[in-house]
Design a protein around this motif. Structure first.
Motif, mmCIF file in Angstrom:
data_model
loop_
_atom_site.group_PDB
_atom_site.id
_atom_site.type_symbol
_atom_site.label_atom_id
_atom_site.label_comp_id
_atom_site.label_asym_id
_atom_site.label_seq_id
_atom_site.Cartn_x
_atom_site.Cartn_y
_atom_site.Cartn_z
ATOM 1 N N CYS A 258 0.830 -1.211 0.000
ATOM 2 C CA CYS A 258 0.000 0.000 0.000
ATOM 3 C C CYS A 258 0.868 1.267 0.000
ATOM 4 O O CYS A 258 0.788 2.097 0.897
ATOM 5 N N ALA A 259 1.693 1.406 -1.029
ATOM 6 C CA ALA A 259 2.507 2.606 -1.205
ATOM 7 C C ALA A 259 1.975 3.397 -2.398
ATOM 8 O O ALA A 259 1.593 2.825 -3.412
ATOM 9 N N ARG A 260 1.978 4.720 -2.257
ATOM 10 C CA ARG A 260 1.452 5.584 -3.309
ATOM 11 C C ARG A 260 2.397 6.771 -3.526
ATOM 12 O O ARG A 260 2.803 7.417 -2.560
ATOM 13 N N LYS A 261 2.693 7.028 -4.799
ATOM 14 C CA LYS A 261 3.471 8.212 -5.194
ATOM 15 C C LYS A 261 4.719 8.385 -4.317
ATOM 16 O O LYS A 261 4.946 9.456 -3.735
ATOM 17 N N SER A 262 5.517 7.352 -4.232
ATOM 18 C CA SER A 262 6.717 7.393 -3.394
ATOM 19 C C SER A 262 7.920 6.866 -4.170
ATOM 20 O O SER A 262 7.777 6.032 -5.061
ATOM 21 N N ASP A 263 9.097 7.377 -3.808
ATOM 22 C CA ASP A 263 10.343 6.970 -4.448
ATOM 23 C C ASP A 263 11.180 6.162 -3.469
ATOM 24 O O ASP A 263 11.366 6.551 -2.305
ATOM 25 N N PHE A 264 11.717 5.030 -3.961
ATOM 26 C CA PHE A 264 12.517 4.134 -3.136
ATOM 27 C C PHE A 264 13.924 4.039 -3.721
ATOM 28 O O PHE A 264 14.095 3.657 -4.882
ATOM 29 N N GLU A 275 2.892 -4.665 -3.176
ATOM 30 C CA GLU A 275 1.518 -5.150 -3.188
ATOM 31 C C GLU A 275 0.589 -3.952 -2.995
ATOM 32 O O GLU A 275 0.871 -3.062 -2.190
ATOM 33 N N ASP A 276 -0.517 -3.938 -3.708
ATOM 34 C CA ASP A 276 -1.518 -2.869 -3.552
ATOM 35 C C ASP A 276 -0.875 -1.485 -3.632
ATOM 36 O O ASP A 276 -1.203 -0.583 -2.860
ATOM 37 N N SER A 277 0.045 -1.313 -4.550
ATOM 38 C CA SER A 277 0.787 -0.057 -4.655
ATOM 39 C C SER A 277 0.688 0.497 -6.065
ATOM 40 O O SER A 277 0.459 -0.238 -7.026
ATOM 41 N N ASN A 278 0.880 1.809 -6.187
ATOM 42 C CA ASN A 278 0.913 2.432 -7.510
ATOM 43 C C ASN A 278 1.692 3.730 -7.448
ATOM 44 O O ASN A 278 1.805 4.357 -6.388
ATOM 45 N N GLY A 279 2.253 4.108 -8.591
ATOM 46 C CA GLY A 279 3.025 5.340 -8.666
ATOM 47 C C GLY A 279 4.318 5.292 -7.883
ATOM 48 O O GLY A 279 4.816 6.332 -7.432
ATOM 49 N N VAL A 280 4.892 4.086 -7.711
ATOM 50 C CA VAL A 280 6.143 3.978 -6.969
ATOM 51 C C VAL A 280 7.302 3.828 -7.949
ATOM 52 O O VAL A 280 7.186 3.168 -8.981
ATOM 53 N N ARG A 281 8.428 4.469 -7.614
ATOM 54 C CA ARG A 281 9.588 4.473 -8.494
ATOM 55 C C ARG A 281 10.822 4.017 -7.716
ATOM 56 O O ARG A 281 10.915 4.238 -6.503
ATOM 57 N N LEU A 315 0.437 -8.480 -7.224
ATOM 58 C CA LEU A 315 -0.937 -8.433 -7.719
ATOM 59 C C LEU A 315 -0.983 -8.212 -9.225
ATOM 60 O O LEU A 315 -2.049 -7.960 -9.788
ATOM 61 N N TRP A 316 0.151 -8.318 -9.878
ATOM 62 C CA TRP A 316 0.216 -8.171 -11.334
ATOM 63 C C TRP A 316 0.749 -9.480 -11.897
ATOM 64 O O TRP A 316 1.935 -9.756 -11.851
ATOM 65 N N LEU A 317 -0.127 -10.315 -12.403
ATOM 66 C CA LEU A 317 0.229 -11.675 -12.767
ATOM 67 C C LEU A 317 0.518 -11.861 -14.251
ATOM 68 O O LEU A 317 0.644 -12.983 -14.711
ATOM 69 N N ARG A 318 0.610 -10.779 -14.997
ATOM 70 C CA ARG A 318 0.882 -10.909 -16.429
ATOM 71 C C ARG A 318 2.379 -10.928 -16.686
ATOM 72 O O ARG A 318 3.179 -10.544 -15.834
ATOM 73 N N ALA A 319 2.733 -11.378 -17.887
ATOM 74 C CA ALA A 319 4.146 -11.488 -18.228
ATOM 75 C C ALA A 319 4.790 -10.130 -18.466
ATOM 76 O O ALA A 319 5.996 -9.987 -18.305
ATOM 77 N N VAL A 320 4.019 -9.123 -18.875
ATOM 78 C CA VAL A 320 4.584 -7.796 -19.113
ATOM 79 C C VAL A 320 4.758 -7.079 -17.788
ATOM 80 O O VAL A 320 4.149 -7.427 -16.781
ATOM 81 N N GLN A 321 5.615 -6.049 -17.795
ATOM 82 C CA GLN A 321 5.912 -5.332 -16.557
ATOM 83 C C GLN A 321 4.671 -4.652 -15.990
ATOM 84 O O GLN A 321 3.837 -4.120 -16.712
ATOM 85 N N SER A 322 4.576 -4.650 -14.680
ATOM 86 C CA SER A 322 3.474 -3.984 -13.987
ATOM 87 C C SER A 322 3.511 -2.476 -14.243
ATOM 88 O O SER A 322 4.579 -1.859 -14.234
ATOM 89 N N PRO A 323 2.357 -1.844 -14.438
ATOM 90 C CA PRO A 323 2.314 -0.388 -14.597
ATOM 91 C C PRO A 323 2.372 0.347 -13.257
ATOM 92 O O PRO A 323 2.371 1.581 -13.227
ATOM 93 N N ASN A 324 2.428 -0.386 -12.156
ATOM 94 C CA ASN A 324 2.373 0.233 -10.824
ATOM 95 C C ASN A 324 3.728 0.735 -10.343
ATOM 96 O O ASN A 324 3.793 1.457 -9.346
ATOM 97 N N TRP A 325 4.821 0.332 -11.036
ATOM 98 C CA TRP A 325 6.136 0.795 -10.624
ATOM 99 C C TRP A 325 6.980 1.101 -11.860
ATOM 100 O O TRP A 325 6.700 0.634 -12.953
#
Length: 343
Positions: A258-264, A275-281, A315-325
């Motif tokens: 559950c991370a949002r709009k954060s940089d790591f 998990e349950d995250s979006n806009g993370v870089r 939570l992204w089970l496809r072969a292509v990269q998740s759009p959440n990070w």
């Protein structure tokens, strides 16, 4: 992946070894549960001893199993089909990765010397695997480290199965030392000379946190608009509910929920998990302070493995990269952050 069962199929011999290994772990688990139920005095020291004892038994059993598989593959390589050799190397690699995750997941209660000793044993197993793979597959050396590849997406699919052994809900962090319920403050802590095994950052808003030295485990809960700079964590970092934050972390395992709009900015031995995250870089670790090189060595993190760029979105089970990070563009990254001696 199952941390109790590093082998996922193969020949009849492999399946027999798998069953034997599984049965042995079941017996160890049952024995541990019996000891707990027979002991009415469940003091914290007793519980810690039982947990450490159970972990060491499980670790030793898995280590012997891996060493046995390495020996078997080396001895039988001359008669093995090349595809079976590669499959065997992959199975051993997966088993070593599970063993490293087992250490990270249990590091919050283990004594520091047990964590370091276990991680050294894992490192030795990796080296043995590298040597073996160099002997058996000289033209295309098998590598233990995960590498992204667009040509073989199917090989990555097993890695996105959720493991059962890093659940933050099972980690007792309520009574650990830490910084809690702060707003607009600069929070500084050095772990040098401290016996603190785990540390918590919770319910912080618009704070700047500077942590130096090493600690076994770090927990971050409900952070908003914060900047967090930490020295190496010997075991794992578990993060839950952060928003608009900048986090500079070094650890063997990092799990983010559950991370949002954060940089790591990370240095990490295994693939970061979101998990349950979006806009993370994500970007490489960029912290510096007096003594950090020794701290990184103590934590077994002196080597930059570039695992920070190989993120698993569970939570992204496809072969292509998740759009959440995404990887943080170089022109937008922080300059190296240097903490003063006062930190």
């Amino acid at each position: 992946m199952e941390d109790d069962d590093p082998i996922h199929g193969g020949s009849a011999i492999d399946q027999a070894l798998q069953k034997k290994h599984h049965d042995m772990l079941e017996r160890l688990s049952a024995r541990h549960q019996t000891r707990k139920s027979d002991s009415p005095d469940s003091s914290s020291s007793s519980s810690s001893f039982e947990s450490t004892s159970s972990f060491l038994a499980r670790f030793a059993d898995s280590k012997r199993f891996i060493e046995s598989r390495i020996g078997e593959l080396r001895l039988g390589s001359s008669s093995e089909d090349p595809s079976n050799i590669k499959s065997g190397l992959a199975e051993i690699s997966s088993a070593i990765e599970n063993l490293e995750k087992l250490v990270a997941a249990n590091s919050y209660f283990l004594p520091s010397y047990e964590v370091r000793s276990s991680l050294k044993a894992v490192s030795d197993l990796k080296q043995s695997l590298d040597i073996l793979s160099g002997e058996l597959v000289p033209k295309k050396k098998f590598s233990f480290k995960s590498k992204s590849s667009s040509t073989k997406p199917e090989s990555k699919l097993p890695e996105i199965h959720k493991p059962d052994f890093v659940s933050p809900l099972k980690v007792p962090v309520r009574d650990s030392p830490g910084f809690r319920n702060k707003h607009g403050e600069t929070l500084v802590k050095s772990f040098r000379g401290s016996s603190i095994g785990e540390f918590t950052l919770s319910d912080l808003d618009s704070c700047e946190v500077k942590l130096t030295g090493t600690v076994n485990a770090l927990f971050l809960h409900r952070l908003k608009n914060c900047k967090v700079y930490t020295g190496p964590v010997i075991g794992s970092v578990l993060i839950d509910d952060v928003e608009d934050c900048v986090l500079v972390l070094a650890s063997h395992q990092i799990r983010i929920h559950c991370a949002r709009k954060s940089d790591f900015y990370l240095r990490v031995r295994s693939r970061p998990i979101i998990e349950d995250s979006n806009g993370v870089r994500f970007a490489p670790y960029c912290l510096d302070y007096e003594g950090i090189e020794q701290d990184l060595k103590t934590a077994g993190l002196e080597e930059e493995t570039k695992s920070w760029a190989n993120v698993d979105d569970f939570l992204w089970l496809r072969a292509v990269q998740s759009p959440n990070w995404s990887v943080l563009p170089e022109e937008e990254r922080l300059s190296p952050v240097s903490l003063s001696g006062d930190s």
